[in-house]
Write a protein that holds these residues in place. Sequence first.
Motif, PDB file in Angstrom:
ATOM      1  N   GLY A   1      -5.884 -13.079 -10.556  1.00 46.85           N
ATOM      2  CA  GLY A   1      -5.628 -12.166  -9.450  1.00 46.85           C
ATOM      3  C   GLY A   1      -6.916 -11.692  -8.806  1.00 46.85           C
ATOM      4  O   GLY A   1      -7.005 -11.546  -7.587  1.00 46.85           O
ATOM      5  N   ILE A   2      -7.914 -11.469  -9.626  1.00 55.39           N
ATOM      6  CA  ILE A   2      -9.227 -11.042  -9.135  1.00 55.39           C
ATOM      7  C   ILE A   2      -9.815 -12.131  -8.244  1.00 55.39           C
ATOM      8  O   ILE A   2     -10.265 -11.870  -7.133  1.00 55.39           O
ATOM      9  CB  ILE A   2     -10.175 -10.724 -10.311  1.00 55.39           C
TER      10      ILE A   2
ATOM     11  N   ILE B   1     -12.516  -5.948 -13.316  1.00 57.58           N
ATOM     12  CA  ILE B   1     -13.601  -6.883 -13.638  1.00 57.58           C
ATOM     13  C   ILE B   1     -14.448  -6.317 -14.781  1.00 57.58           C
ATOM     14  O   ILE B   1     -14.743  -7.014 -15.753  1.00 57.58           O
ATOM     15  CB  ILE B   1     -14.477  -7.154 -12.386  1.00 57.58           C
ATOM     16  N   LEU B   2     -14.832  -5.044 -14.672  1.00 61.28           N
ATOM     17  CA  LEU B   2     -15.647  -4.421 -15.724  1.00 61.28           C
ATOM     18  C   LEU B   2     -14.898  -4.372 -17.050  1.00 61.28           C
ATOM     19  O   LEU B   2     -15.482  -4.654 -18.104  1.00 61.28           O
ATOM     20  CB  LEU B   2     -16.091  -3.022 -15.313  1.00 61.28           C
TER      21      LEU B   2
ATOM     22  N   ASN C   1     -13.224 -21.875 -12.090  1.00 64.74           N
ATOM     23  CA  ASN C   1     -12.430 -20.672 -11.800  1.00 64.74           C
ATOM     24  C   ASN C   1     -12.859 -19.433 -12.580  1.00 64.74           C
ATOM     25  O   ASN C   1     -12.133 -18.447 -12.607  1.00 64.74           O
ATOM     26  CB  ASN C   1     -10.932 -20.921 -11.977  1.00 64.74           C
ATOM     27  N   ASP C   2     -14.033 -19.470 -13.197  1.00 58.92           N
ATOM     28  CA  ASP C   2     -14.576 -18.286 -13.868  1.00 58.92           C
ATOM     29  C   ASP C   2     -15.552 -17.580 -12.938  1.00 58.92           C
ATOM     30  O   ASP C   2     -16.164 -18.200 -12.070  1.00 58.92           O
ATOM     31  CB  ASP C   2     -15.366 -18.675 -15.129  1.00 58.92           C
TER      32      ASP C   2
ATOM     33  N   GLU D   1      -8.302 -14.540  -6.694  1.00 57.92           N
ATOM     34  CA  GLU D   1      -7.508 -14.704  -5.479  1.00 57.92           C
ATOM     35  C   GLU D   1      -7.911 -13.654  -4.449  1.00 57.92           C
ATOM     36  O   GLU D   1      -8.059 -13.963  -3.271  1.00 57.92           O
ATOM     37  CB  GLU D   1      -6.022 -14.587  -5.821  1.00 57.92           C
ATOM     38  N   THR D   2      -8.120 -12.427  -4.891  1.00 52.80           N
ATOM     39  CA  THR D   2      -8.533 -11.349  -3.986  1.00 52.80           C
ATOM     40  C   THR D   2      -9.897 -11.655  -3.370  1.00 52.80           C
ATOM     41  O   THR D   2     -10.102 -11.471  -2.178  1.00 52.80           O
ATOM     42  CB  THR D   2      -8.588  -9.999  -4.739  1.00 52.80           C
ATOM     43  N   LEU D   3     -10.828 -12.140  -4.192  1.00 56.93           N
ATOM     44  CA  LEU D   3     -12.167 -12.458  -3.677  1.00 56.93           C
ATOM     45  C   LEU D   3     -12.100 -13.583  -2.644  1.00 56.93           C
ATOM     46  O   LEU D   3     -12.767 -13.532  -1.613  1.00 56.93           O
ATOM     47  CB  LEU D   3     -13.099 -12.846  -4.831  1.00 56.93           C
ATOM     48  N   LYS D   4     -11.272 -14.597  -2.930  1.00 56.07           N
ATOM     49  CA  LYS D   4     -11.112 -15.720  -1.988  1.00 56.07           C
ATOM     50  C   LYS D   4     -10.449 -15.254  -0.695  1.00 56.07           C
ATOM     51  O   LYS D   4     -10.901 -15.569   0.397  1.00 56.07           O
ATOM     52  CB  LYS D   4     -10.268 -16.829  -2.619  1.00 56.07           C
ATOM     53  N   THR D   5      -9.353 -14.510  -0.856  1.00 57.96           N
ATOM     54  CA  THR D   5      -8.580 -14.053   0.299  1.00 57.96           C
ATOM     55  C   THR D   5      -9.430 -13.213   1.237  1.00 57.96           C
ATOM     56  O   THR D   5      -9.291 -13.299   2.451  1.00 57.96           O
ATOM     57  CB  THR D   5      -7.358 -13.222  -0.170  1.00 57.96           C
ATOM     58  N   ASN D   6     -10.286 -12.393   0.675  1.00 60.11           N
ATOM     59  CA  ASN D   6     -11.129 -11.519   1.494  1.00 60.11           C
ATOM     60  C   ASN D   6     -12.414 -12.198   1.946  1.00 60.11           C
ATOM     61  O   ASN D   6     -13.275 -11.565   2.548  1.00 60.11           O
ATOM     62  CB  ASN D   6     -11.436 -10.226   0.734  1.00 60.11           C
ATOM     63  N   ASN D   7     -12.540 -13.470   1.637  1.00 66.21           N
ATOM     64  CA  ASN D   7     -13.673 -14.277   2.091  1.00 66.21           C
ATOM     65  C   ASN D   7     -15.016 -13.595   1.826  1.00 66.21           C
ATOM     66  O   ASN D   7     -15.851 -13.468   2.717  1.00 66.21           O
ATOM     67  CB  ASN D   7     -13.509 -14.615   3.578  1.00 66.21           C
TER      68      ASN D   7
END
Length: 179
Positions: free
Chosen positions: A7-8, A119-120, A67-68, A10-16
Amino acid sequence: MAGGPSGILETLKTNNLFEKEVLLKRNEFLKVAGTIDTNIYFIEEGSLRVYISQTQEEQIIRFGYQNDLIVSLDSFLTEQPSDFYIQAIKKTSVKVISKRTFFEFITENEDNLKLWNAILENLVLQQMEREKDLLIASVNERYSRVLKRSPRLFQEIPHKYIANYLRMTPETLSRLKKS
C-alpha cells in the motif's frame, strides 16, 4: 524495508514522487560509507545489500529486492554520514525520492503523515526482528526464522550473502538447507 508496504509503494507511485531512476551494474555502489544519503529508493528490478565493513570484514544487515524500499535510515534522519554501504548484488534499477520531496508530501495531509508512520513502524519492526536473529545462538533457529519470514530471500540472493547475513559459513548454510 519491505512488506505491508504494498500500500505504501502504491501511494508513492500514484503520487508520482519518484524524481529519477538510477541503474546499477552488478557490484556497483548506490551509497558508500562516510557519505550522507537522504534519499529513499524503490527497487524496480534487481537486488541490493546493505552492509558495514569492519577491519576488512563485511557484515550484511539487510537486503532489498524488487518492490522494496531501501534507505540509509541513520543518514536520512540525521543528515550525517553513515557507516553503511548499499551495493547492487546484480543489475538493479531503483527509483529515487529525495527527503525534501518526501517531506513536502507527508506534510500535505494527515493520511500522508500516517504513511510515514507506517514506513517507520515497518522499519523498526524489521530491525527488531534482525536483532532477535543476531541474539539467537542456534544456527538452525536463525536459519528457520529467516526462511519463515523471508522465503523469497533464498530465491533472490546468493547463498554466500545469506550466510554472511545469518553469521554462519556458506558450508553451514548449505548443510542446513539440505536437512
